[in-house]
Scaffold this motif. Sequence first.
Motif, short mmCIF file in Angstrom:
data_model
loop_
_atom_site.label_atom_id
_atom_site.label_comp_id
_atom_site.label_asym_id
_atom_site.label_seq_id
_atom_site.Cartn_x
_atom_site.Cartn_y
_atom_site.Cartn_z
N ASP A 76 65.34 50.14 174.34
CA ASP A 76 64.57 48.94 174.62
C ASP A 76 65.51 47.76 174.54
O ASP A 76 66.53 47.81 173.84
CB ASP A 76 63.44 48.77 173.59
N TRP A 77 65.14 46.67 175.19
CA TRP A 77 66.00 45.50 175.15
C TRP A 77 66.23 45.04 173.72
O TRP A 77 67.35 44.68 173.35
CB TRP A 77 65.41 44.37 176.00
N LYS A 78 65.18 45.07 172.89
CA LYS A 78 65.32 44.58 171.51
C LYS A 78 66.32 45.40 170.70
O LYS A 78 66.89 44.91 169.75
CB LYS A 78 63.96 44.53 170.81
N ASP A 79 66.54 46.66 171.11
CA ASP A 79 67.52 47.51 170.42
C ASP A 79 68.95 47.01 170.62
O ASP A 79 69.86 47.40 169.90
CB ASP A 79 67.43 48.96 170.91
N LEU A 80 69.14 46.16 171.62
CA LEU A 80 70.48 45.68 171.98
C LEU A 80 70.79 44.29 171.41
O LEU A 80 71.77 43.68 171.80
CB LEU A 80 70.62 45.64 173.50
N GLU A 81 69.96 43.83 170.48
CA GLU A 81 70.08 42.43 170.03
C GLU A 81 71.51 42.05 169.62
O GLU A 81 72.07 41.09 170.13
CB GLU A 81 69.11 42.16 168.89
N GLY A 82 72.12 42.76 168.72
CA GLY A 82 73.48 42.40 168.30
C GLY A 82 74.53 42.73 169.33
O GLY A 82 75.49 42.00 169.52
N ILE A 83 74.34 43.82 169.99
CA ILE A 83 75.31 44.32 170.96
C ILE A 83 75.40 43.43 172.20
O ILE A 83 76.48 43.10 172.68
CB ILE A 83 74.95 45.76 171.39
N TRP A 84 74.24 43.03 172.73
CA TRP A 84 74.21 42.27 173.99
C TRP A 84 74.96 40.95 173.86
O TRP A 84 75.75 40.60 174.73
CB TRP A 84 72.76 42.03 174.43
N CYS A 85 74.73 40.23 172.79
CA CYS A 85 75.39 38.94 172.61
C CYS A 85 76.90 39.09 172.50
O CYS A 85 77.66 38.32 173.09
CB CYS A 85 74.81 38.22 171.40
N GLU A 86 77.33 40.09 171.76
CA GLU A 86 78.76 40.36 171.63
C GLU A 86 79.36 40.72 172.99
O GLU A 86 80.47 40.31 173.33
CB GLU A 86 78.98 41.48 170.62
N MET A 87 78.61 41.49 173.78
CA MET A 87 79.08 41.89 175.10
C MET A 87 79.21 40.68 176.03
O MET A 87 80.19 40.55 176.76
CB MET A 87 78.11 42.91 175.71
N ILE A 88 78.23 39.77 176.01
CA ILE A 88 78.28 38.57 176.85
C ILE A 88 79.49 37.72 176.48
O ILE A 88 80.22 37.25 177.36
CB ILE A 88 76.98 37.73 176.70
N GLU A 89 79.73 37.53 175.19
CA GLU A 89 80.90 36.76 174.75
C GLU A 89 82.19 37.41 175.23
O GLU A 89 83.09 36.73 175.73
CB GLU A 89 80.91 36.64 173.23
N MET A 90 82.29 38.72 175.08
CA MET A 90 83.47 39.46 175.51
C MET A 90 83.67 39.28 177.02
O MET A 90 84.78 39.01 177.48
CB MET A 90 83.32 40.94 175.17
N PHE A 91 82.60 39.43 177.78
CA PHE A 91 82.65 39.28 179.24
C PHE A 91 83.16 37.88 179.63
O PHE A 91 84.07 37.76 180.45
CB PHE A 91 81.25 39.51 179.84
N LEU A 92 82.59 36.84 179.04
CA LEU A 92 82.99 35.47 179.38
C LEU A 92 84.44 35.18 178.99
O LEU A 92 85.16 34.50 179.71
CB LEU A 92 82.03 34.47 178.75
N GLU A 138 72.97 32.29 173.22
CA GLU A 138 71.71 32.04 172.52
C GLU A 138 70.50 32.30 173.42
O GLU A 138 69.51 32.87 172.98
CB GLU A 138 71.68 30.60 171.97
N GLU A 139 70.58 31.88 174.67
CA GLU A 139 69.48 32.15 175.61
C GLU A 139 69.26 33.66 175.75
O GLU A 139 68.12 34.12 175.76
CB GLU A 139 69.78 31.55 176.98
N ASN A 140 70.31 34.41 175.88
CA ASN A 140 70.22 35.86 175.99
C ASN A 140 69.69 36.47 174.70
O ASN A 140 68.86 37.38 174.73
CB ASN A 140 71.58 36.46 176.34
N ARG A 141 70.14 35.96 173.56
CA ARG A 141 69.70 36.49 172.26
C ARG A 141 68.20 36.33 172.07
O ARG A 141 67.51 37.25 171.61
CB ARG A 141 70.44 35.80 171.11
N ILE A 142 67.67 35.19 172.45
CA ILE A 142 66.23 34.94 172.32
C ILE A 142 65.43 35.93 173.16
O ILE A 142 64.44 36.50 172.70
CB ILE A 142 65.89 33.48 172.69
N ASP A 143 65.86 36.16 174.41
CA ASP A 143 65.17 37.14 175.27
C ASP A 143 65.23 38.53 174.66
O ASP A 143 64.22 39.23 174.58
CB ASP A 143 65.79 37.16 176.67
N ILE A 144 66.41 38.95 174.26
CA ILE A 144 66.60 40.29 173.69
C ILE A 144 65.75 40.46 172.42
O ILE A 144 65.08 41.48 172.24
CB ILE A 144 68.10 40.54 173.37
N LYS A 145 65.76 39.47 171.56
CA LYS A 145 65.01 39.54 170.31
C LYS A 145 63.52 39.74 170.59
O LYS A 145 62.83 40.43 169.84
CB LYS A 145 65.23 38.27 169.49
N ASN A 146 63.02 39.16 171.67
CA ASN A 146 61.61 39.27 172.04
C ASN A 146 61.34 40.42 173.00
O ASN A 146 60.30 40.46 173.65
CB ASN A 146 61.12 37.95 172.62
#
Length: 127
Positions: free
Chosen positions: A14-30, A48-56
Amino acid sequence: MKYWNGHIVMEKVDWKDLEGIWCEMIEMFLQDTKQFRDNPENIKVIVEENRIDIKNNRKPEGYNREGKMRIVVPRSDKKEFFIYRGVYSDDVRMITEKISKFLGEKGVKHSVEWNDMLLFKLKKRRR
């Protein structure tokens, strides 16, 4: 082979399962694509915008702004995203493989496909 996009499809997550991972991945990508080097505040806002979506447990925005490369999260029921560049580039392969390795290390089952974005198929059909 020339790469225009890398497609990562995640399994049993689920998207919420990726909360910590997704943000780290976006930072790495940028950082790896050298976007916003001169303005790190922009990175914080995007993350932060991505984190809020993932968290929800909502599909995140990814990074779909003007720039060298993008992370496009298509409208679908799948947990998937594309690493996209408007031209053929070996950078697409390198970044996609790095993100795939990162996801694997974090225990996220996924598969990688190449050049299968609908926009790519339409562009190829015109030739």
